[in-house]
Design an enzyme around this catalytic site. Sequence first.
Site, mmCIF file in Angstrom:
data_model
loop_
_atom_site.group_PDB
_atom_site.id
_atom_site.type_symbol
_atom_site.label_atom_id
_atom_site.label_comp_id
_atom_site.label_asym_id
_atom_site.label_seq_id
_atom_site.Cartn_x
_atom_site.Cartn_y
_atom_site.Cartn_z
ATOM 1 N N ALA A 111 -5.071 7.178 -8.108
ATOM 2 C CA ALA A 111 -5.758 8.348 -8.665
ATOM 3 C C ALA A 111 -7.275 8.290 -8.776
ATOM 4 O O ALA A 111 -7.910 9.333 -8.885
ATOM 5 C CB ALA A 111 -5.170 8.658 -10.030
ATOM 6 N N ALA A 112 -7.887 7.113 -8.783
ATOM 7 C CA ALA A 112 -9.342 7.063 -9.032
ATOM 8 C C ALA A 112 -10.119 7.514 -7.801
ATOM 9 O O ALA A 112 -9.678 7.256 -6.677
ATOM 10 C CB ALA A 112 -9.755 5.639 -9.393
ATOM 11 N N PRO A 113 -11.248 8.189 -7.990
ATOM 12 C CA PRO A 113 -11.929 8.477 -9.262
ATOM 13 C C PRO A 113 -11.399 9.696 -10.019
ATOM 14 O O PRO A 113 -11.865 9.974 -11.108
ATOM 15 C CB PRO A 113 -13.378 8.722 -8.807
ATOM 16 C CG PRO A 113 -13.258 9.254 -7.412
ATOM 17 C CD PRO A 113 -12.069 8.578 -6.810
ATOM 18 N N GLY A 114 -10.434 10.425 -9.454
ATOM 19 C CA GLY A 114 -9.816 11.478 -10.255
ATOM 20 C C GLY A 114 -9.947 12.886 -9.712
ATOM 21 O O GLY A 114 -9.578 13.845 -10.399
ATOM 22 N N LYS A 116 -8.250 14.422 -7.388
ATOM 23 C CA LYS A 116 -6.961 15.104 -7.258
ATOM 24 C C LYS A 116 -6.215 15.154 -8.602
ATOM 25 O O LYS A 116 -5.508 16.118 -8.868
ATOM 26 C CB LYS A 116 -6.129 14.442 -6.155
ATOM 27 C CG LYS A 116 -6.770 14.666 -4.767
ATOM 28 C CD LYS A 116 -5.884 14.205 -3.651
ATOM 29 C CE LYS A 116 -6.439 14.533 -2.272
ATOM 30 N NZ LYS A 116 -7.441 13.594 -1.769
ATOM 31 N N GLU A 134 -4.243 4.098 -11.515
ATOM 32 C CA GLU A 134 -5.161 3.457 -10.569
ATOM 33 C C GLU A 134 -5.018 1.941 -10.704
ATOM 34 O O GLU A 134 -5.048 1.406 -11.797
ATOM 35 C CB GLU A 134 -6.607 3.904 -10.861
ATOM 36 C CG GLU A 134 -7.690 3.100 -10.159
ATOM 37 C CD GLU A 134 -7.560 3.081 -8.630
ATOM 38 O OE1 GLU A 134 -7.220 4.103 -8.037
ATOM 39 O OE2 GLU A 134 -7.793 2.000 -8.049
ATOM 40 N N ARG A 139 -12.290 1.037 -11.222
ATOM 41 C CA ARG A 139 -12.095 2.436 -10.821
ATOM 42 C C ARG A 139 -11.251 3.192 -11.865
ATOM 43 O O ARG A 139 -11.422 4.397 -12.055
ATOM 44 C CB ARG A 139 -11.436 2.495 -9.441
ATOM 45 C CG ARG A 139 -12.379 2.028 -8.326
ATOM 46 C CD ARG A 139 -11.694 1.945 -6.981
ATOM 47 N NE ARG A 139 -11.225 3.206 -6.464
ATOM 48 C CZ ARG A 139 -11.961 4.095 -5.787
ATOM 49 N NH1 ARG A 139 -13.222 3.824 -5.526
ATOM 50 N NH2 ARG A 139 -11.451 5.230 -5.360
ATOM 51 N N ASP A 179 -2.078 9.617 -2.735
ATOM 52 C CA ASP A 179 -3.324 9.806 -1.978
ATOM 53 C C ASP A 179 -3.764 8.386 -1.608
ATOM 54 O O ASP A 179 -4.537 7.752 -2.318
ATOM 55 C CB ASP A 179 -4.360 10.516 -2.864
ATOM 56 C CG ASP A 179 -5.605 10.899 -2.090
ATOM 57 O OD1 ASP A 179 -5.489 11.210 -0.896
ATOM 58 O OD2 ASP A 179 -6.702 10.875 -2.691
ATOM 59 N N CYS A 232 -7.370 10.223 4.089
ATOM 60 C CA CYS A 232 -8.564 10.830 4.686
ATOM 61 C C CYS A 232 -8.862 10.093 5.990
ATOM 62 O O CYS A 232 -10.001 9.735 6.267
ATOM 63 C CB CYS A 232 -9.742 10.805 3.714
ATOM 64 S SG CYS A 232 -10.194 9.179 3.152
#
Length: 419
Positions: A111-114, A116, A134, A139, A179, A232
């Site tokens: 999840a970091a940095p947040g 999403k 995370e 982070r 992610d 990504c």
Amino acid sequence: MISLPEEFLERMKGELGAEYEDFLQSYATPAVKGVRANTLKITPEEFEKIAPVALVGKTDWEESGFYAKGDGLGKTVLHAAGLYYVQEPSAMCAVPELEIKRGERVLDLCAAPGGKSTQIAQYMKGTGMLVANEIDFKRYGVLKSNIERCGVRNAAVTCQSPENLAAYYKNYFDKILVDAPCSGEGMFKKEEAALREWSLKTVLSCAARQAKILESANTMLAGGGRLVYSTCTFAPEEDERQIENFLKLHSEYTLIKMKKLLPHRVKGEGHFFAVLEKAAGERAADFSLKDIKPNDKKEFEEFKQGVINAEFKNIVKLGESVYSLVDNFPAELKAGVKLGEIKNGRFEPAHSLAACLNPNEANGLEVNEETALKYLRGLTFDCADANGWRVVTYKGYPLGWCKIVNGVAKNHFPKGLRI
Ligand code: SAM
């Protein structure tokens, strides 16, 4: 134009064929920027009117997403107030695919940095419960402060490996976002480190790590649940092939959708997502929220008088700290908002309490932009109001706490967040 690794270019040529030249040309322009209005605090329409940064259109895939121009997008007073999140436009495409409904249990596993997680919180509208996890401790700190800044009241922020988390939450979540950490090919324009560290070996080691993370996600997803996997990067080993392999191992899943955002086809950088649904099956029962004692809210209720006008549920004292917790969750996970601490028998408010208040919930001390900037830099300012705690507001939006002592507003904006 940035210089790209030969091997990466060869691979892209193989993947894209006739489109390759257009893809290559997309590197001649700078990275596209974006911001997301935080609908927990403001509507996109209101945000458009008061945005402190230049907005240049909306994204097609996220209703609160805007394209933005300029530098220092995250260095404004309204950013500190949590009214928006700076996020690359393509990165906003995965969360809407979770199709979040009221009251669901949602996990953001990496999840970091947040970006999403805070976007997920917008769709949850304060209902249900979000676990934002995370693995990396540093982070995790950034994630926590972004969740706080955006005023999310229904999240537990954890710092665990996916395997550890999976031991705790078997068949638990209705929605999971993975992610995944990836080779970052889609971010070459923005992140120099991704470009520097790229190699085929990195791609393959990322793919192996992602496969492990997906296994933990599978353990945690309830029957009938939805899993969204995103990266990504353009590397097929981390994207399409990763999903194909997962489906080979897990026949209980159906692929609903798979999409790659390529920078020559969309206005944004590179991103990939796949949406998977698990067949009907076990969904773990709610945890139970114990530990609530009637006198736990005493100091907080006293403190509230004349300072804030907001209701919080499930108020629990854990050690010296006071929390408002989400329903149906063990108290030790502290899922919810830290309201403050008891120091020498007195309640001292936490920054997270100010950050989650709406404008009408604070008896705010309204300041102009100059004083707001002074406050965000950690300075004191003169104030003739009565002594006591006040929420500093700018345009009505809470920034943080100050304590007025004999004509001076003492600064309680957290040191780590100062601008
Ligand atoms: N979702 C985030 C957002 O929108 O702001 C970005 C997440 S980033 C692409 C991937 C994250 O996965 C990183 O924060 C990284 O520290 C974390 N990570 C690295 N190794 C991991 C592992 N083995 N298991 C889970 N997460 C890992």
